[in-house]
Design a protein around this motif. Sequence first.
Motif, short mmCIF file in Angstrom:
data_model
loop_
_atom_site.label_atom_id
_atom_site.label_comp_id
_atom_site.label_asym_id
_atom_site.label_seq_id
_atom_site.Cartn_x
_atom_site.Cartn_y
_atom_site.Cartn_z
N ALA A 13 0.96 -1.18 0.02
CA ALA A 13 -0.04 0.05 0.00
C ALA A 13 0.89 1.23 0.11
O ALA A 13 0.60 2.20 -0.78
CB ALA A 13 -0.95 -0.13 1.06
N SER A 14 1.75 1.35 0.74
CA SER A 14 2.71 2.52 0.88
C SER A 14 3.39 2.70 -0.33
O SER A 14 3.48 3.80 -0.95
CB SER A 14 3.71 2.37 1.83
OG SER A 14 4.56 1.26 1.79
N ASP A 66 2.19 1.91 -3.18
CA ASP A 66 1.26 2.09 -4.20
C ASP A 66 1.00 3.82 -4.11
O ASP A 66 0.80 4.46 -5.34
CB ASP A 66 -0.20 1.43 -4.00
CG ASP A 66 -1.11 1.66 -5.02
OD1 ASP A 66 -1.06 1.88 -6.04
OD2 ASP A 66 -2.13 1.71 -4.68
N GLN A 67 0.92 4.14 -3.01
CA GLN A 67 0.97 5.67 -2.82
C GLN A 67 2.08 6.29 -3.45
O GLN A 67 1.72 7.55 -4.02
CB GLN A 67 0.64 5.94 -1.42
CG GLN A 67 -0.60 5.48 -0.65
CD GLN A 67 -1.73 6.15 -1.28
OE1 GLN A 67 -1.81 7.36 -1.57
NE2 GLN A 67 -2.85 5.30 -1.60
N ALA A 104 1.70 6.34 -7.36
CA ALA A 104 0.65 7.25 -7.74
C ALA A 104 1.13 8.78 -7.82
O ALA A 104 1.05 9.67 -8.88
CB ALA A 104 -0.61 6.91 -6.81
N SER A 138 7.60 13.74 -4.73
CA SER A 138 7.25 13.13 -6.05
C SER A 138 7.81 13.97 -7.20
O SER A 138 8.09 13.53 -8.26
CB SER A 138 5.83 13.07 -6.06
OG SER A 138 5.08 12.14 -5.19
N ALA A 147 -4.43 3.18 -6.26
CA ALA A 147 -3.97 4.48 -6.41
C ALA A 147 -3.26 4.82 -7.76
O ALA A 147 -3.35 5.72 -8.64
CB ALA A 147 -2.98 4.91 -5.08
#
Length: 380
Positions: free
Chosen positions: A12-13, A15-16, A19, A365, A41
């Motif tokens: 999950a981390s 995936d964020q 994204a 990002s 995401a």
Amino acid sequence: MSLRIALCAGEASGDQLGAGLVAELRARFPDAHFAGIGGDAMRAAGLDAWFDASELAVMGLAEVLAHLPRLLRLRKAFRQRVLAFQPDVYIGIDAPDFNLGVERWLKRRGVRCVHYVSPSVWAWRESRAAKIGASADRVLCLFPMEPPIYARHAVDAVFVGHPLADAIPLQPDRAAARAALGAPDAAPVLALLPGSRLGEIERMLPVFVAAASRLRGDMPGLRVLVPAANPQCRAAITRIAGDAPGLRVLDGDAQRAMIASDVVLLASGTAALEAMLCKRPMVVGHRIAGLTYAIVRAFGLLKSAHVSLPNILAGKPLIPELLQDDCTVDGVHAALLRWFRDGDAVAALQPEFLATHETLRRDASARAADAIASLLPARA
């Protein structure tokens, strides 16, 4: 021909992180094609997901061994598909056990590779930095002490900052967090985070709950908020904590619970960094399996003087770390009580935490996208 960018995030981390990265790369290269492994995401950001990130989310030696044949088949199919995709760059996001092997295989076949999120080379076996460099053309680091380690091994590494530092305000709104969780402004609040793995919860929660119960004797109105990462964690927390007075189990909401709290009690990990960014005093308590601890000590595998990120990033002991035999009910209770009673000590933490937050707040990002863009062919 438009750019082709392959990515793989395994939890999950990741995936964020993926994204945010896809969104920034798409802003720079609107016609690029993004494909690989990701979650909801990354799909929403525009990834053509060949496999779901959940297929890689396996933790623990026994679990990995049970899933090993499937994971090996997946890795073989995935790397062949990436090679056929002919990407201009492959980006492995965290998940080093899977990604570094894929990166090494692709790099040998002429694919340029980037690894996003450095493994903890500052804590465990610095020599791994050279091996990571054999897999990746560039490593994107979340922490400023990491690139100098890679430089000693002639590996190209760039500090891009930490996305959590971008997401969390420099001055979080405690009043709003308390209102959202129904915690009265005047009530003392303890956020209790025993970890997101069931084994960790089994080891840590009995000590944490006992220490919190004793603390409630010092402060009868104490509220204890325990965020559960998922339904399995919630079931384990409920079973172990029972009907401890003043304790409330939450479905997720860990960050809000930390912001709302006066003090945070947690197992070591990324949660300690998050608590620091929320500007909350904390106590880190952690135990690992006895055999693992014996091996770590016998072979001197832990190279850092500290285990929690707030202390590592500051280069000094800002918060108490109660590890292994020192993680007792008495020790945890005493450390918590000090934070609740010593306002000057809490105030002294704030500029330290703020300075570290500002260091990590780099628009991660965007900086990661820039570091990748500089590796892409000129036709981009």
